[in-house]
Design a protein around this motif. Sequence first.
Motif, PDB file in Angstrom:
ATOM      1  N   GLN A  65       7.031   2.432   0.621  1.00 16.36           N
ATOM      2  CA  GLN A  65       7.269   0.677   0.160  1.00 16.36           C
ATOM      3  C   GLN A  65       8.515   0.285   0.516  1.00 16.36           C
ATOM      4  OE1 GLN A  65       9.106  -0.919  -2.580  1.00 16.36           O
ATOM      5  NE2 GLN A  65       9.116   0.791  -4.184  1.00 16.36           N
ATOM      6  N   ASN A  66       9.629   1.337   0.475  1.00 18.94           N
ATOM      7  CA  ASN A  66      10.990   0.932   0.991  1.00 18.94           C
ATOM      8  C   ASN A  66      11.080   0.626   2.479  1.00 18.94           C
ATOM      9  OD1 ASN A  66      13.784   0.793   0.336  1.00 18.94           O
ATOM     10  ND2 ASN A  66      13.825   2.404   1.946  1.00 18.94           N
ATOM     11  N   HIS A  67      10.206   1.527   3.229  1.00 18.14           N
ATOM     12  CA  HIS A  67      10.469   1.308   4.656  1.00 18.14           C
ATOM     13  C   HIS A  67       9.643   0.281   5.090  1.00 18.14           C
ATOM     14  CE1 HIS A  67      12.816   4.774   4.940  1.00 18.14           C
ATOM     15  NE2 HIS A  67      11.974   5.768   5.361  1.00 18.14           N
ATOM     16  N   ALA A  68       8.429   0.055   4.539  1.00 21.42           N
ATOM     17  CA  ALA A  68       7.632  -1.205   4.968  1.00 21.42           C
ATOM     18  C   ALA A  68       8.356  -2.360   4.629  1.00 21.42           C
ATOM     19  CB  ALA A  68       6.262  -0.987   4.184  1.00 21.42           C
ATOM     20  N   ALA A  93       3.933  -6.415   4.153  1.00 17.41           N
ATOM     21  CA  ALA A  93       4.502  -5.238   3.750  1.00 17.41           C
ATOM     22  C   ALA A  93       4.764  -5.466   2.317  1.00 17.41           C
ATOM     23  CB  ALA A  93       5.969  -5.087   4.150  1.00 17.41           C
ATOM     24  N   PHE A  94       4.737  -6.464   1.517  1.00 18.70           N
ATOM     25  CA  PHE A  94       4.747  -6.911   0.284  1.00 18.70           C
ATOM     26  C   PHE A  94       3.237  -6.800  -0.194  1.00 18.70           C
ATOM     27  CE2 PHE A  94       8.870  -8.885  -1.501  1.00 18.70           C
ATOM     28  CZ  PHE A  94       9.456  -7.959  -0.715  1.00 18.70           C
ATOM     29  N   ARG A  95       2.651  -7.390   0.536  1.00 20.57           N
ATOM     30  CA  ARG A  95       1.153  -7.164   0.214  1.00 20.57           C
ATOM     31  C   ARG A  95       0.777  -5.914   0.006  1.00 20.57           C
ATOM     32  NH1 ARG A  95      -2.163  -8.706   5.104  1.00 20.57           N
ATOM     33  NH2 ARG A  95      -2.148  -6.242   5.395  1.00 20.57           N
ATOM     34  N   GLU A  96       0.983  -5.128   0.677  1.00 13.91           N
ATOM     35  CA  GLU A  96       0.805  -3.358   0.551  1.00 13.91           C
ATOM     36  C   GLU A  96       1.718  -2.841  -0.723  1.00 13.91           C
ATOM     37  OE1 GLU A  96      -1.796  -2.332   2.204  1.00 13.91           O
ATOM     38  OE2 GLU A  96      -1.831  -4.384   2.879  1.00 13.91           O
TER      39      GLU A  96
END
Lengths: 207, 393, 223, 391
Positions: free
Chosen positions: B133-136, B156-159
């Motif tokens: 989640q950090n990289h995304a 990215a925030f959706r995932e």
Amino acid sequence: MLGEGIIKGLLETARNFVGSYVSKERLTTVQYPEERWEAPEASRTFPFLVYDGDEWLAGLRCTSCQICEKECPPKCIYIEKSADKKPDAVGKMQFYPTRFDIDISVCMSCQICVEVCPFDSIKMDRIFELSTDDRFEGLILDRQKLAKSNSYYHQIHPTEAAEVDAALASERAAAAAKAKAAAEAVAAKAAAAKAAAENAAPAGGGA
Amino acid sequence: MSSWTLQQSTNEHLAGWNRPQVIKPEGDGEVLEVSMGPHHPSTHGVFRMDVKLDGEKVIGLKPVFGYLHRNHEQLGEKLSYLAIMPYTDRLDYFCSLSNNWGYAMAVEKLAGLEVPERADHLRVILAELTRFQNHASWIGFLAQEMGASGTPLMYAFREREKILDLFEELTGSRMMCNYMRFGGCRVDPTAEWLSETRKVVQGLHKFVDEFENLLTGNEILMSRTQGVGVLSHDLAVNASVSGPMARASGVNYDIRKVDHYGIYDRFNFRVPLGEHGDIYDRYMVRVLEIRESLSILEQALKSVPGGPILDPKAKSRGIRPKAGEAYGRIEAPKGELGFYLISDGAGSPYRYRIRPPSFINLTVLEDMCLGHNVADAILILGSVDIVLGEVDR
Amino acid sequence: MKTIEEIQAAIEAAVPGGEVTIVMNPSPAAQHSLLVGAGKAVAVAKFLRDDAELALDFCSNVTGVDWLDREIAEKVKVTKTVTKTVDGVEQQVEETVEETVKRAVPGYLECVYHLYSVAKKHGPVVIRMRTANRSDMVELPSLTPIWRGAEFQEREVFDLYGIVFTGHPDLRRILMWDEFKDHPMRKDYVLPDDFEYEPTPHDDVLKRAEAHRADVAQEGAAQ
Amino acid sequence: MAQNLDQIFVLLTGWMVSYLPEWLRPYGVAVLGVVGVLAVYVTLFALTTWFERKGLGRMQNRYGPNRCGPFGLFQPVADGIKALTKEDLVPRSADQVVHFLAPLVLLIVICMGLAILPVGRNMVLVDMDAGLLFFFALGASTELSVFMAGWSSRNKFSLLGAMRAIAQMISYEVPLLLSAISAVMIAGTLSLPKIVEAQAGFSGILPHWYVFTPWGFAGAVIFGIAAKAETNRCPFDLPEGESELVAGYFTEYSGFKFAIFFIAEYLGMFSISSVSVTLFFGGWGAPLSFLTFIPSWIWFFAKVLTIIFVFIWVRATLPRLRQDQLMNFAWKFLLPLSLINLGVTALWRFMGDGWQRWIVCAAIVIVSYIVLGLWGMRRQHVAPRKYSYAD
């Protein structure tokens, strides 16, 4: 190359544009005041104090041992100990808090107070709509505001509450057994003493 | 307190110093000094760069820190070992679980505690989810800094939301997890949680593909990032740059592989390396790294053993390690996250020091930015992946 | 990787007079460290970085530690000549007596470097330097010319502990603002009394709150 | 009936001015037209802010505004009220007069541009013979106000934004004009209604729009790209690039002055898309021969909104270019391509009807696009990469 990547990207956004109308997977927003999302059981916000029975003050499990106050990382708990004692959840005579304040403007919801509490009396709540216009006193929860019944605890953390109840019940049973044993011992002792006295009396009489 | 005088540094002393190059302004030598930040849309919070510009070319850049400084380390020296744990969540608030692990590891080294199998597996799973989640989100922020109106960030925030949901279900909190304990973890996950995690991890593959469709081949992104902010291999090592940023410069140094901490030895994963050391490499290294993370996650989720999650010797409250010191470090998503603890036998550490990866990676910010445009300086800052909670502590 | 003793020997061989001593770490971590004299520290660091076998090219962590002045109570065995009367005869007898000697250990500031090798993938080697005292002789040589990674961290140590790194290219405060006077990570740092109203004060905050309340009451009375 | 519906606004105007004295009628027509056009475009502006936010939101998997009124339709009203009630801050060291004038100049110029747009059959406010020239002349003067805003604010970010804006707008005017000229060359007129008429008619069911020719397609694409740069839209929004320059040349504007910049940006977007519709997409003509019963003005605005949607779509997808790349793109890619396109147009004009000209023209356009593109990417050292893993 040559705009191919740009077109790929445009197709991707187009796919998401259409997708947001057909798939719940893509449009994940929860429209808050109308829609509400059931928080998972483990979810936590601020601490509260559990009480047994119906009387909040009488049933308060807290014995004001002040461990949570000492361990609290941001130091948001403030406890004053009582002078007298009342029976706690297990039935032992214990102190109770005359003042128990949690400043939730300082609290960081880390649940360390819950972990260190040896009496299962402080637990994490799930309420979050706590906004107020008073920056200082409005965000202080005193012991009455903090006290919530065991049934409420069961409602928000059913699994955990059941475990706690079982543990408390066995403790209570142990305490009761101990008390009974103690009582029996006392009775036995008394009986023994009586018997001894009885024994002694004839002996004395014999002498 | 001592009165001190700053000694003029002599040239001999600095002979070997990897100093940033010096650029003279062209033309009449007029320089525009711009203070970017602390309130600037893309300085990731309250970070400031004092930039000297010749036209739009950066000829000098000094980062200014400390707007979010809260003396975290001194706070730690006043708290018990356990009470520091929730504070580590707030260092790099994107990766609270990695921070937890780093700190728990330092204390475990200091106190000589073992971590049970199951807890080790959980730590790997959570750390890799955190890395994902950090990289995304980092990729989203990078695109945002390029001016992409937030679309990649939203995806990215959706995932990320799905991963945070998992965190909340397990630890009770989405971002400030406070999950790991000395010698294990705090709560045992249920079988449902594990199977749900498997399902989420499966879905993430598709997301990475979509993400790459949107960005990787994009000509604008390529021309904005290729050849910009180049960091050489040697400078990266000399300036202690760590994490994906170092690997983008071709430094083969992944602490998961080097230190063999946790149980990373058991999993099959590769370490992607960049050749050019520019922003595009940093982007691609992260993309490839999250694919490897997914593979680690799949392997770890397959083999979670039963058993306890806490070392039976361990007690979380009132831990008093013997006098001594320990330095524990992990490969956090942003780089090498180290915790240095000195114990004098008391209930709180005598010295509690954090080696913040994003702070130290900023050492080379000026070197990377010189000669580039203002727009590039913003992008280069973004490519470092900083979180001010960690930089300023 | 070499053991700490071997590293010490290698340094002694390469940098004569390097004043390297081993500081043992009794904790289970067993990360022993090398205490390097400030005089030859740069040369020692250069050796550590450039030596083919050690190749400690990655300076991971730089930090300061403050050790206050303290008194050590040691039990020392002292041999004394005592005049004793043995068998009615006065004799000079040598006797070993245990005495408690109080010794003042001057405080110092310490700077700790954790070194790793990227090329050889080993580490950590911990080196530390100590200042002469905590007040006026707080200079240490900067190792930034050897490891650029120490640049900001040494600035931080200077800012928070007040160790002055000679030869540092840009020694300014980094986390605190430039006008700030003290060094807040020192153990004897006194918190400023900028008390803010707090509804649930604790410990020393409580004391200060009460003092402030008394102040306010006094002012009220004076008016 | 369809005829009447098509001409409803013309008839309405005629009916309304018929109550006026003879000498007043031209003025009446003018006033009604101006009011009508402004009202329509400002309404469209309001709708488009909503449309853009909704579209962006959906592309980003969000809802977009949905709190004000049904589907959030009243959001623009709320925004307007907010802008009007906000404090109007002027920096103390700013050049007060110029700072005040800049948004007004921008708005006036943009509104003047709306006058020459043929929004439907017989529906053009001012039918100028050199309408297109007038439009580009006005477009050039928007740069003035942008620079006024940036310069007078006394803010470094504003100044940088203004300088970027000047460089960008001047550069992109060249390909914009050159691509428009190809349409002029074929139509043989500078008057916008006549250009629309030149594209009238159908072959089978397909219209004779210029976009369906090789040179027209290339011209439309170049015009579209340059139009994005002219209106400072993504991916050419450098002058106001939020992540770099805070808000660029209008950093120091607040309240209603900011809103005016906002309105002007959108109106500029409308007028330039209207012109592109006129030049390449057959203006108010129906796209298929059996759809001619739908009024012409509906077709015109439908096309404009479609182009606006493309603007939004691009904005949702693309990151921003850098200043030097932007200039390189204009001078080393778009300019040669539009010059070649000009030649192709001439070729098309003189090769006469027949299938040969299609092949020749299309081949020239495609080959020059590929050559210029590859050359540009090579010069920028941009290429896809392969990555290796450590063992």
